[in-house]
Design a protein around this motif. Structure first.
Motif, short mmCIF file in Angstrom:
data_model
loop_
_atom_site.label_atom_id
_atom_site.label_comp_id
_atom_site.label_asym_id
_atom_site.label_seq_id
_atom_site.Cartn_x
_atom_site.Cartn_y
_atom_site.Cartn_z
N ASN A 26 -38.52 7.84 40.55
CA ASN A 26 -39.21 8.25 39.33
C ASN A 26 -38.29 9.06 38.42
OD1 ASN A 26 -41.55 7.13 40.38
ND2 ASN A 26 -42.48 9.09 40.91
N GLN A 27 -37.64 10.05 38.99
CA GLN A 27 -36.84 10.96 38.18
C GLN A 27 -35.64 10.26 37.55
OE1 GLN A 27 -36.06 14.47 40.54
NE2 GLN A 27 -38.23 14.99 40.71
N ALA A 30 -36.85 8.08 34.73
CA ALA A 30 -37.24 8.91 33.59
C ALA A 30 -36.02 9.30 32.76
CB ALA A 30 -37.99 10.15 34.05
N ARG A 33 -34.50 5.97 31.03
CA ARG A 33 -35.28 5.45 29.90
C ARG A 33 -35.01 6.22 28.60
NH1 ARG A 33 -41.31 3.24 31.44
NH2 ARG A 33 -40.56 1.44 32.64
N ASP A 224 -42.00 14.43 37.57
CA ASP A 224 -40.79 13.61 37.64
C ASP A 224 -40.32 13.23 36.24
OD1 ASP A 224 -41.00 13.73 40.40
OD2 ASP A 224 -42.18 11.88 40.50
N ALA A 225 -41.27 12.91 35.34
CA ALA A 225 -40.91 12.64 33.96
C ALA A 225 -40.23 13.85 33.34
CB ALA A 225 -42.16 12.25 33.15
N ALA A 250 -41.99 14.65 27.37
CA ALA A 250 -42.00 13.44 28.20
C ALA A 250 -43.16 13.47 29.19
CB ALA A 250 -40.67 13.31 28.94
N SER A 254 -46.41 10.93 29.58
CA SER A 254 -46.64 10.26 30.85
C SER A 254 -48.09 10.37 31.30
CB SER A 254 -45.71 10.85 31.92
OG SER A 254 -46.05 10.41 33.20
N CYS A 260 -46.73 5.97 37.70
CA CYS A 260 -45.55 6.83 37.52
C CYS A 260 -44.53 6.16 36.61
CB CYS A 260 -44.95 7.17 38.89
SG CYS A 260 -46.04 8.18 39.92
N ILE A 261 -43.65 5.34 37.19
CA ILE A 261 -42.59 4.72 36.39
C ILE A 261 -43.13 3.97 35.16
CG2 ILE A 261 -40.89 2.84 36.44
CD1 ILE A 261 -39.97 3.91 39.15
N SER A 263 -45.39 4.70 33.28
CA SER A 263 -45.89 5.63 32.25
C SER A 263 -44.79 6.40 31.55
CB SER A 263 -46.86 6.63 32.89
OG SER A 263 -46.17 7.61 33.65
N PHE A 264 -43.55 6.28 32.01
CA PHE A 264 -42.49 7.14 31.48
C PHE A 264 -42.03 6.66 30.11
CE2 PHE A 264 -41.10 8.15 36.09
CZ PHE A 264 -42.20 8.99 36.23
#
Length: 287
Positions: A26-27, A30, A33, A224-225, A250, A254, A260-261, A263-264
């Motif tokens: 995730n991080q 983020a 992106r 994480d975002a 961010a 989200s 998770c991913i 939504s980033f």
């Protein structure tokens, strides 16, 4: 779920969805992106569904040369989510918790990495050793926090617990970012406080960065975002306040979207944030 279950209660789910994730993945996504050059160092297992769990990283432009493969089943999280955005998360880290110190340090040297972003879902002792020996900026998300209570984290440039983790690390309810900085020795502490924003404690003083208003659909991965966006902004040369400001923006983006991913935000998405909050309706974004 219609509501979170209590002890002994059986509930029927109103729906089940699956998407890629994991705190480290995730991080790094983020950060990627929002335009940062990124690489993932760690271990990934086998997906029982026969999909490639590293493909999402490749699709986002993450360098996966140093991603070790393990034949065991990959880890996963089960997230129970209510319509109001309340959640409970249970995680099985699987082989993803395993990192080898020396190969990781060699990979960091090969990459000429300037920022190391680590979190508590990898082996605690190995994680701390790698972070201690890394010579650049270390951002550490101590989640889960329990293994790091009492640890000397003076080598951590920015420690980013949420409110509950801050209490655990400081050993008191209602702990401030300054309390955590004193308890851990970290150089800077940023306590993420959900929709309120982030509380920052540095050697030069303390301050609060408010978050834009947002309609909360799913808070999964918001931290994480935040971490990925903040790390990328520091890499671009921003000061800590500027990096935290981008991180809360961010995270606000989200939480208005599901998963998770998926939504980033990308850089262009943050244009939708205004002084009044996140524009538009809650969006369902899967895959």
């Amino acid at each position: 779920m219609p509501h979170l279950p209590v002890n002994g209660e059986s509930l029927g789910a109103t729906g089940v969805e699956r998407s890629p994730g994991g705190k480290a993945a995730n991080q790094i996504v983020a950060a990627a992106r929002l335009g940062s050059p990124t690489a993932f160092i760690g271990t990934v297992g086998h997906d029982p569904g026969d999909s490639d769990p590293s493909q999402v990283l490749r699709d986002e432009g993450v360098d996966v040369r140093f991603l070790r493969r393990d034949p065991r089943n990959n880890g996963f999280s089960v997230i129970l989510l209510t319509p109001e955005g309340d959640q409970v998360i249970v995680t099985d880290n699987g082989p993803g918790s395993e990192i080898a110190v020396e190969p990781t340090l060699r990979a960091l040297a090969s990459l000429a990495a300037q920022i190391l972003l680590v979190q508590g879902e990898t082996d605690p002792a190995a994680t701390l050793q790698v972070a201690h020996e890394f010579t650049g900026t270390v951002i550490f998300d101590p989640s889960p926090a329990a293994p790091f209570v009492g640890a000397d984290l003076a080598f951590v440039t920015v420690l980013t617990p949420n409110a509950g983790e801050a209490d655990t690390l400081a050993g008191r309810v209602g702990a401030t970012a300054a309390d955590v900085r004193i308890a851990t020795g970290a150089q800077n502490v940023v306590v993420t406080r959900g929709g309120r924003g982030a509380e920052v404690s540095t050697g030069d003083g303390d301050y609060f960065v408010p978050a834009p208003e947002a309609v909360v659909a799913d808070p999964s991965g918001a931290g994480d975002a935040f971490n990925g966006a903040m790390a990328g902004e520091l890499l671009r040369g921003s000061n800590l306040r500027g990096a935290v400001e981008l991180g809360v923006r961010a995270a606000a983006f989200s939480v208005s979207r599901y998963h998770c991913i998926p939504s980033f935000p990308r850089a262009e998405d943050l244009v939708s944030l205004s002084a009044r909050g996140v524009a538009g309706e809650i969006e369902r974004s899967v895959g």
